[in-house]
Design an enzyme around this catalytic site. Structure first.
Site, mmCIF file in Angstrom:
data_model
loop_
_atom_site.group_PDB
_atom_site.id
_atom_site.type_symbol
_atom_site.label_atom_id
_atom_site.label_comp_id
_atom_site.label_asym_id
_atom_site.label_seq_id
_atom_site.Cartn_x
_atom_site.Cartn_y
_atom_site.Cartn_z
ATOM 1 N N ARG A 160 49.783 -11.757 -2.470
ATOM 2 C CA ARG A 160 49.833 -13.110 -2.792
ATOM 3 C C ARG A 160 50.245 -14.164 -3.892
ATOM 4 O O ARG A 160 50.646 -15.087 -3.524
ATOM 5 C CB ARG A 160 48.202 -12.981 -3.943
ATOM 6 C CG ARG A 160 46.903 -11.798 -3.258
ATOM 7 C CD ARG A 160 46.086 -11.959 -3.828
ATOM 8 N NE ARG A 160 44.747 -11.183 -3.271
ATOM 9 C CZ ARG A 160 44.312 -9.841 -3.530
ATOM 10 N NH1 ARG A 160 45.687 -8.856 -3.689
ATOM 11 N NH2 ARG A 160 44.019 -9.742 -3.284
ATOM 12 N N ILE A 161 50.842 -12.740 -4.665
ATOM 13 C CA ILE A 161 52.267 -14.096 -5.576
ATOM 14 C C ILE A 161 53.219 -14.017 -4.535
ATOM 15 O O ILE A 161 54.080 -15.567 -5.323
ATOM 16 C CB ILE A 161 52.257 -12.865 -6.783
ATOM 17 C CG1 ILE A 161 51.583 -12.622 -7.665
ATOM 18 C CG2 ILE A 161 53.731 -13.490 -8.201
ATOM 19 C CD1 ILE A 161 51.321 -11.192 -8.792
ATOM 20 N N ASP A 180 58.171 -7.660 3.896
ATOM 21 C CA ASP A 180 57.313 -7.551 3.739
ATOM 22 C C ASP A 180 56.734 -6.430 5.126
ATOM 23 O O ASP A 180 56.926 -6.927 6.086
ATOM 24 C CB ASP A 180 56.139 -8.017 3.109
ATOM 25 C CG ASP A 180 54.760 -7.100 2.755
ATOM 26 O OD1 ASP A 180 55.191 -7.779 1.576
ATOM 27 O OD2 ASP A 180 54.563 -5.855 2.842
ATOM 28 N N CYS A 210 57.545 -7.584 -4.952
ATOM 29 C CA CYS A 210 57.402 -5.881 -4.374
ATOM 30 C C CYS A 210 56.884 -4.755 -5.120
ATOM 31 O O CYS A 210 56.869 -4.910 -6.797
ATOM 32 C CB CYS A 210 58.017 -5.929 -3.404
ATOM 33 S SG CYS A 210 60.053 -4.964 -3.741
ATOM 34 N N ASN A 237 60.022 -10.797 -12.049
ATOM 35 C CA ASN A 237 59.550 -10.527 -12.484
ATOM 36 C C ASN A 237 58.330 -9.892 -11.973
ATOM 37 O O ASN A 237 56.910 -10.224 -12.318
ATOM 38 C CB ASN A 237 58.953 -12.108 -13.063
ATOM 39 C CG ASN A 237 58.344 -12.893 -12.158
ATOM 40 O OD1 ASN A 237 58.788 -12.753 -10.835
ATOM 41 N ND2 ASN A 237 57.264 -13.996 -12.805
ATOM 42 N N SER A 238 58.622 -9.002 -10.885
ATOM 43 C CA SER A 238 57.799 -7.617 -10.795
ATOM 44 C C SER A 238 57.969 -6.331 -11.530
ATOM 45 O O SER A 238 57.022 -6.307 -12.674
ATOM 46 C CB SER A 238 58.081 -7.404 -9.249
ATOM 47 O OG SER A 238 56.861 -6.399 -8.670
ATOM 48 N N ARG A 239 59.010 -5.315 -10.891
ATOM 49 C CA ARG A 239 58.267 -4.381 -11.626
ATOM 50 C C ARG A 239 60.220 -4.187 -11.993
ATOM 51 O O ARG A 239 61.660 -4.457 -11.527
ATOM 52 C CB ARG A 239 58.493 -2.997 -11.586
ATOM 53 C CG ARG A 239 56.989 -3.113 -11.051
ATOM 54 C CD ARG A 239 56.832 -3.119 -12.529
ATOM 55 N NE ARG A 239 54.940 -2.440 -12.366
ATOM 56 C CZ ARG A 239 53.914 -3.898 -12.385
ATOM 57 N NH1 ARG A 239 54.458 -5.077 -13.033
ATOM 58 N NH2 ARG A 239 52.622 -3.712 -12.497
ATOM 59 N N ASP A 263 62.030 -10.847 -16.118
ATOM 60 C CA ASP A 263 60.973 -11.005 -16.908
ATOM 61 C C ASP A 263 60.626 -9.595 -17.492
ATOM 62 O O ASP A 263 59.891 -9.392 -18.327
ATOM 63 C CB ASP A 263 59.797 -12.055 -16.449
ATOM 64 C CG ASP A 263 59.112 -11.981 -17.797
ATOM 65 O OD1 ASP A 263 58.840 -12.149 -18.699
ATOM 66 O OD2 ASP A 263 57.350 -11.614 -17.278
ATOM 67 N N GLU A 268 60.293 -0.464 -21.478
ATOM 68 C CA GLU A 268 60.225 -1.505 -21.980
ATOM 69 C C GLU A 268 59.551 -1.317 -23.482
ATOM 70 O O GLU A 268 58.434 -0.212 -23.419
ATOM 71 C CB GLU A 268 59.098 -2.557 -21.799
ATOM 72 C CG GLU A 268 60.039 -3.620 -20.217
ATOM 73 C CD GLU A 268 58.865 -4.075 -19.230
ATOM 74 O OE1 GLU A 268 59.673 -4.884 -18.241
ATOM 75 O OE2 GLU A 268 58.090 -3.806 -19.179
ATOM 76 N N HIS A 287 58.634 -9.619 -20.606
ATOM 77 C CA HIS A 287 57.571 -9.362 -19.298
ATOM 78 C C HIS A 287 56.006 -10.401 -20.834
ATOM 79 O O HIS A 287 55.221 -9.718 -20.221
ATOM 80 C CB HIS A 287 57.389 -7.730 -19.719
ATOM 81 C CG HIS A 287 56.182 -8.128 -18.639
ATOM 82 N ND1 HIS A 287 57.303 -6.036 -18.328
ATOM 83 C CD2 HIS A 287 55.384 -7.878 -17.959
ATOM 84 C CE1 HIS A 287 55.747 -5.916 -17.418
ATOM 85 N NE2 HIS A 287 55.447 -7.067 -17.239
#
Length: 321
Positions: A160-161, A180, A210, A237-239, A263, A268, A287
């Site tokens: 979706r993102i 993907d 992802c 800005n995922s992981r 991000d 963290e 984040h």
């Protein structure tokens, strides 16, 4: 029934209401609970049956020490802060909040990209400090300015993102590639699906959308960076754990990677010795892709619905069914 929220401040610093959760029991909200002191977590849960957490870990030890606990709600999509397997063995459903941040996270990915391309924050600060007033020239810029139209964005992870990010990039005039394992008809309307090596070699910008799995951990490393174009831009800005941070820092410092917008980081809050803090052309935010009030309200609404469904005997969004 007793309800405890272990770390409510991040989700709700005061601009939202806990009322929809509070109506299901006696509610205690802690703004912050230790991320490392399990005894404090155990004490605060106490004899509560219903527990919500955002980033406070709920370990097997905590679960065993709180035998009244019957439900764990995660105020986020990621649920690795809970030992969900052990909770499942104890018959405790762990329920998360999927898909609440599609709009906000994709918007932030594009914001990071635009910031790398224009350094708007830097130039605004420069003007406020007198740089334009005292300039010998009519205008100035301290970094190369980059036009995105005609360039190629490669998106790793096209759910979706990723698809929303791709749609915005397409509107900016970019060609979009996607990698993907699961290809969708909707995705083909936005991007051309390619294998990872093709994406790495062909993209001017690479965005990570992802999940973190063993096969994606540190997928951005010196080997994969070596396959990329010189001057590539990387957005994540995922992981944070998707990136080998030392390898990315080295690539930024030598110019192989022209810029990065991040991000998320591997640890963290960030540690002071993170090599990306001193890397060239690296924008880091704390984040906050998920954090607009609209997005957090969706978390609140979904969490209340998760609790209601559990109490009615048909739990939903269960990650350890």
């Amino acid at each position: 029934m007793k309800i405890v929220i272990l770390d409510g401040y991040t989700e709700n610093p005061g601009d939202l209401s806990w009322a929809e959760i509070e109506k299901y029991g006696e509610l205690t909200v802690y703004d912050r609970t230790s991320l490392t002191d399990e005894s404090q977590v155990i004490e605060r849960i106490g004899d509560a049956e219903l527990v919500f957490t955002n980033k406070t870990p709920i370990s097997a030890k905590v679960i065993d020490a709180c035998p009244n606990m019957k439900f764990i709600g995660v105020l986020a999509t990621g649920y690795n802060v809970v030992d969900y397997n052990h909770a499942g063995e104890k018959g405790i459903p762990v329920c998360n909040v999927p898909a609440y941040g599609t709009a906000s996270v994709s918007q932030f990915a594009i914001a990071l990209l635009l910031e790398v391309c224009h350094h708007i924050g830097h130039h605004s600060d420069s003007v406020h400090k007198g740089g334009w007033e005292n300039s010998k020239d009519w205008c100035y810029w301290d970094y190369p300015l980059i036009e995105l139209a005609g360039k190629t964005l490669g998106i790793i992870g096209f759910g979706r993102i990723g698809q929303r990010t791709g749609a915005v990039a397409s509107a900016l005039g970019m060609k979009v590639l996607a990698c993907d394992k699961h290809r969708s008809e909707e995705g083909t309307k936005i991007a051309e699906y390619v294998e990872l090596d093709t994406l790495l070699k062909s993209s001017d910008v690479i965005a990570l959308h992802c999940p973190l799995f063993p096969d994606t951990e540190k997928m951005i490393n010196k080997d994969t960076i070596g396959k990329m174009k010189d001057g590539v831009i990387i957005i994540n800005n995922s992981r944070g754990q998707l990136v080998n941070e030392q390898d990315l820092a080295d690539a930024l410092n030598c110019g192989k990677v022209a810029g990065a917008g991040l991000d998320v980081l591997s640890t963290e809050p960030v540690r002071g010795d993170n090599p990306l803090l001193t890397a060239k052309n690296c924008i880091i935010t704390p984040h906050i892709s998920w954090a607009p009030a609209e997005s957090r309200q969706r978390i609140m609404d979904c969490s209340a619905e998760n609790l209601k469904a559990f109490l009615e005997g048909h739990p939903r969004n269960v990650v350890n069914a």
